[in-house]
Design a protein around this motif. Structure first.
Motif, PDB file in Angstrom:
ATOM      1  N   VAL A  59     -10.982   1.996  -4.709  1.00 46.06           N
ATOM      2  CA  VAL A  59      -9.864   1.708  -5.621  1.00 46.06           C
ATOM      3  C   VAL A  59     -10.423   1.255  -6.980  1.00 46.06           C
ATOM      4  N   SER A  60     -10.038   0.097  -7.512  1.00 46.65           N
ATOM      5  CA  SER A  60     -10.428  -0.229  -8.894  1.00 46.65           C
ATOM      6  C   SER A  60     -11.945  -0.428  -9.031  1.00 46.65           C
ATOM      7  N   GLY A 120      -2.745   9.090  -1.366  1.00 49.24           N
ATOM      8  CA  GLY A 120      -2.427   7.829  -2.053  1.00 49.24           C
ATOM      9  C   GLY A 120      -1.961   6.702  -1.153  1.00 49.24           C
ATOM     10  N   SER A 121      -1.970   6.915   0.169  1.00 47.96           N
ATOM     11  CA  SER A 121      -1.491   5.870   1.074  1.00 47.96           C
ATOM     12  C   SER A 121      -2.696   5.100   1.604  1.00 47.96           C
ATOM     13  N   ILE A 122      -2.838   3.847   1.151  1.00 48.82           N
ATOM     14  CA  ILE A 122      -4.075   3.111   1.450  1.00 48.82           C
ATOM     15  C   ILE A 122      -4.110   2.652   2.920  1.00 48.82           C
ATOM     16  N   GLY A 154     -11.772  -1.163  -0.600  1.00 43.07           N
ATOM     17  CA  GLY A 154     -11.119  -2.329  -1.189  1.00 43.07           C
ATOM     18  C   GLY A 154     -10.663  -3.282  -0.087  1.00 43.07           C
ATOM     19  N   ASP A 155     -10.671  -4.596  -0.371  1.00 46.53           N
ATOM     20  CA  ASP A 155     -10.285  -5.538   0.694  1.00 46.53           C
ATOM     21  C   ASP A 155      -8.801  -5.395   1.059  1.00 46.53           C
ATOM     22  N   GLY A 156      -7.969  -5.103   0.058  1.00 48.16           N
ATOM     23  CA  GLY A 156      -6.548  -4.894   0.348  1.00 48.16           C
ATOM     24  C   GLY A 156      -6.350  -3.680   1.234  1.00 48.16           C
ATOM     25  N   SER A 157      -7.010  -2.584   0.909  1.00 49.94           N
ATOM     26  CA  SER A 157      -6.879  -1.348   1.692  1.00 49.94           C
ATOM     27  C   SER A 157      -7.400  -1.549   3.112  1.00 49.94           C
ATOM     28  N   TYR A 160      -5.126  -2.827   6.146  1.00 44.07           N
ATOM     29  CA  TYR A 160      -4.071  -2.032   6.798  1.00 44.07           C
ATOM     30  C   TYR A 160      -4.520  -1.505   8.161  1.00 44.07           C
ATOM     31  N   ASN A 193     -12.526  -8.593  -3.826  1.00 41.75           N
ATOM     32  CA  ASN A 193     -12.088  -9.190  -5.093  1.00 41.75           C
ATOM     33  C   ASN A 193     -10.845 -10.052  -4.894  1.00 41.75           C
ATOM     34  N   ALA A 199      -7.826  -9.467  -4.321  1.00 40.70           N
ATOM     35  CA  ALA A 199      -6.630  -9.093  -5.090  1.00 40.70           C
ATOM     36  C   ALA A 199      -6.270  -7.632  -4.844  1.00 40.70           C
ATOM     37  N   TYR A 200      -5.013  -7.308  -5.174  1.00 41.73           N
ATOM     38  CA  TYR A 200      -4.611  -5.923  -5.338  1.00 41.73           C
ATOM     39  C   TYR A 200      -4.876  -5.616  -6.819  1.00 41.73           C
ATOM     40  N   GLN A 201      -6.170  -5.546  -7.164  1.00 42.02           N
ATOM     41  CA  GLN A 201      -6.579  -5.532  -8.571  1.00 42.02           C
ATOM     42  C   GLN A 201      -5.964  -4.370  -9.340  1.00 42.02           C
ATOM     43  N   ILE A 202      -5.921  -3.200  -8.732  1.00 41.17           N
ATOM     44  CA  ILE A 202      -5.438  -2.024  -9.456  1.00 41.17           C
ATOM     45  C   ILE A 202      -3.994  -2.228  -9.932  1.00 41.17           C
TER      46      ILE A 202
HETATM   47  C1  LIG Z   1       0.682   2.389   2.205  1.00 42.17           C
HETATM   48  C2  LIG Z   1       0.555   1.868   0.818  1.00 42.17           C
HETATM   49  N1  LIG Z   1       1.092   0.673   0.505  1.00 42.17           N
HETATM   50  C3  LIG Z   1       0.964   0.176  -0.747  1.00 42.17           C
HETATM   51  C4  LIG Z   1       0.337   0.898  -1.717  1.00 42.17           C
HETATM   52  C5  LIG Z   1       0.290   0.380  -3.147  1.00 42.17           C
HETATM   53  N2  LIG Z   1      -1.070   0.016  -3.522  1.00 42.17           N
HETATM   54  C6  LIG Z   1      -1.870   0.851  -4.208  1.00 42.17           C
HETATM   55  S1  LIG Z   1      -3.355   0.237  -4.524  1.00 42.17           S
HETATM   56  C7  LIG Z   1      -2.945  -1.219  -3.762  1.00 42.17           C
HETATM   57  C8  LIG Z   1      -3.913  -2.351  -3.722  1.00 42.17           C
HETATM   58  C9  LIG Z   1      -5.291  -1.961  -3.305  1.00 42.17           C
HETATM   59  O1  LIG Z   1      -6.025  -3.138  -3.163  1.00 42.17           O
HETATM   60  P1  LIG Z   1      -7.547  -3.106  -2.825  1.00 42.17           P
HETATM   61  O2  LIG Z   1      -7.833  -2.123  -1.755  1.00 42.17           O
HETATM   62  O3  LIG Z   1      -8.016  -4.491  -2.601  1.00 42.17           O
HETATM   63  O4  LIG Z   1      -8.223  -2.511  -4.150  1.00 42.17           O
HETATM   64  P2  LIG Z   1      -8.232  -3.139  -5.630  1.00 42.17           P
HETATM   65  O5  LIG Z   1      -6.927  -2.769  -6.241  1.00 42.17           O
HETATM   66  O6  LIG Z   1      -8.402  -4.614  -5.501  1.00 42.17           O
HETATM   67  O7  LIG Z   1      -9.364  -2.470  -6.290  1.00 42.17           O
HETATM   68  C10 LIG Z   1      -1.664  -1.182  -3.252  1.00 42.17           C
HETATM   69  C11 LIG Z   1      -1.030  -2.289  -2.514  1.00 42.17           C
HETATM   70  C12 LIG Z   1      -0.205   2.152  -1.350  1.00 42.17           C
HETATM   71  N3  LIG Z   1      -0.830   2.932  -2.212  1.00 42.17           N
HETATM   72  N4  LIG Z   1      -0.092   2.598  -0.081  1.00 42.17           N
END
Ligand SMILES: Cc1ncc(C[n+]2csc(CCOP(=O)(O)OP(=O)(O)O)c2C)c(N)n1
Length: 514
Positions: free
Chosen positions: A361-362, A385-387, A411-414, A417, A439, A441-444
């Motif tokens: 991601v970012s 695009g679905s993380i 990414g930690d947010g991804s 899931y 990081n 965060a959901y930085q992007i």
């Molecule tokens: C299933 C799904 N839910 C929500 C999103 C919206 N979304 C896109 S990027 C993102 C955050 C990603 O966070 P991370 O993986 O930590 O990467 P970072 O942005 O910190 O680089 C979210 C919630 C998505 N793309 N797919």
């Protein structure tokens, strides 16, 4: 033999010999048949998103469909996001979804649902088996559908009575139709376009691999056209010795700047580019208004043959390819963690023929150019695009290519899931090095916020974009899933941890604190 066994035999005799599954009561006959039939590798996923994502990764690296085993509507529903990603990647998958016995559906028991309705949006083909004697034939049809170029999602719903009822035996599958060849008119039109000024050849599908990629390099050398790949690619061959093709940037402004001087766009397996999202005051279409678009061949066509015909038309067959990348990225940086620094460590240490699953991601924005100087490798992108995709995809890729190292950039947010994929990696002893970019965060989304013209001023909105309070402990989470792990907070520690992960034969996770 019962219907379930006839289906498992149909899968195995037709080379569908991996089953990623998460079963329940309605699939018990299928599960029992797995022990009576030799030749099926069964892999348990502890969440259905792991199961469907793994099947996607398996297809991308083997070119063959795996089957999944899913539990009625809710099980399939849990797996839909990664089926969506697989469908966008044009991966072939045979989903087997259990269903109540036909006579039980009328009673509206707790798990009763409209399974066909759940399946349809993320499937290319859906069928509910009607009788145990027809299940083998239905399974054969599902395999045929999944193998149809460029790869399709086939979902076969298996009522419990069609699984336990009498059946004859396996069915055979017809060979897939060959991919369509580009017509001579399309080839001639593409050649004319590429000979004009301001020409770009945009590659997608399997055109970013192997012979097709090399032919694109020859065509670029002969005509002087620019080469570009789509922002996301199911599997792209990169690194030293390969023709280097940059990916169209994600950001609209950058993408528009990249396309600004293009007057002739020729598409080989790619779609004419559009932005990922709409933004106020910005265009969705990324080609300039006066740019002519010529389609050489679609993603379903024989792209290598199309590019070969185009190279012949242009007299480019024996010209040396342009933009061949050389090995450059060998220096190990030190100090503070930056995107460029991470890329430099990866490029220096990535083993030859590694498979990289990119859900950085970012953090990953700067990786592309640096990685072209790494040892030759395959790069897999999230297509839909679905993380929550990269950990499951890594399971499937590692099973498809057991002799290659898989590196997951996550990414930690991804990662949160579908973290259960770590357990499958440990159980199956898969050779995967996972790097989690912590990081917190959901930085992007912070950047997206500005791009759509919104502002965050207060705690409530900010809390929707941060993953702190508490910080996730990735080393503990990995260990809890049976995966060895370590933490790094600067580039020296990252290089040391990455080396360690690569040296381990099996899964290893690095929490890289950013
Ligand atoms: C299933 C799904 N839910 C929500 C999103 C919206 N979304 C896109 S990027 C993102 C955050 C990603 O966070 P991370 O993986 O930590 O990467 P970072 O942005 O910190 O680089 C979210 C919630 C998505 N793309 N797919």
């Amino acid at each position: 033999m019962n219907g379930a066994e006839s289906l498992v035999r149909t899968l195995v005799t037709n080379d569908v010999n991996v089953c990623f599954g998460n079963p329940g009561t309605s699939e018990m006959h299928f599960v029992a048949a797995l022990d009576r039939v030799e030749g099926m590798r069964c892999v348990l996923g502890l969440f259905e998103g792991v199961v469907t994502g793994a099947a996607d990764g398996y297809y991308r690296m083997s070119g063959k469909p795996a089957s999944t085993l899913l539990h009625l509507g809710p099980g399939l529903g849990n797996g839909l996001a990664n089926l969506h990603n697989a469908k966008k990647a044009r991966s072939g998958i045979v989903n087997i979804v259990g269903e109540h016995a036909s006579h039980h559906i009328q009673h509206d028991a707790p798990l009763t649902a409209d399974i066909e309705g759940v399946a349809r949006p993320m499937s290319d083909w859906v069928k509910t088996a009607r009788s145990s004697r027809e299940v083998a034939k239905d399974g054969a049809e599902a395999i045929e559908q999944a193998r149809r170029a460029p790869g399709h999602i086939a979902t076969l719903i298996l009522p419990a009575d069609t699984a336990w009822g009498e059946a004859e035996g396996p069915a055979t599958v017809a060979s897939p139709a060959p991919r369509r060849r580009a017509g001579s008119d399309a080839v001639a039109a593409a050649a004319r376009a590429l000979k004009s000024g301001g020409a770009m050849l945009m590659l997608g599908g399997v055109a970013v691999r192997g012979k097709a990629l090399e032919l694109a390099g020859r065509i670029a050398a002969k005509t002087g056209c620019r080469l570009m790949a789509e922002f996301n690619n199911a599997r792209m061959e990169c690194g030293a010795g390969r023709v280097r093709v940059d990916r169209l940037p994600y950001g609209v402004d950058l993408a528009l700047a990249t396309m600004k001087d293009v007057r002739q766009l020729v598409l080989a397996g790619a779609k004419s580019p559009v932005s990922f999202f709409a933004y106020p005051g910005k265009p969705s279409v990324l080609t300039p208004a006066d740019c002519a678009v010529t389609k050489l061949a679609g993603v379903e066509d024989d792209l290598e043959a199309a590019l070969a015909a185009l190279a012949d038309e242009l007299g480019a067959r024996s010209v040396a390819p342009a933009h061949v990348a050389s090995r450059t990225g060998t220096a190990l940086p030190t100090g503070k963690v930056t995107s460029e620094g991470i890329a430099a460590v990866l490029a220096a240490l990535l083993p030859e023929q590694a498979i990289v699953a990119d859900e950085a991601v970012s953090t990953g924005r700067a990786f592309g150019p640096v990685m072209s100087g790494a040892a030759p490798h395959d790069w897999l992108n999230l297509m839909g695009g679905s993380i929550g995709w990269a950990l499951p995809i890594s399971v499937g890729a590692a099973i498809a290519a057991p002799d290659r190292k898989v590196v997951t950039l996550e990414g930690d947010g991804s990662a949160m899931y579908t973290m259960q994929a770590l357990w499958t990696m440990a159980r199956e002893g898969l050779d995967v090095t996972v790097v989690v970019f912590a990081n917190r965060a959901y930085q992007i989304l912070r950047g997206e916020l500005a791009s759509v013209g919104a502002t965050v001023t207060g705690r409530r909105a900010n809390d929707m974009l941060t993953l702190d309070r508490p910080d996730l402990d990735w080393v503990a989470l990995a260990k809890g899933h049976g995966v060895e792990a370590g933490r790094a907070a600067n580039l020296e520690e990252f290089a040391q941890q990455f080396r360690r992960g690569l040296a381990v034969s099996g899964p290893y996770l690095i929490e890289l604190v950013i």
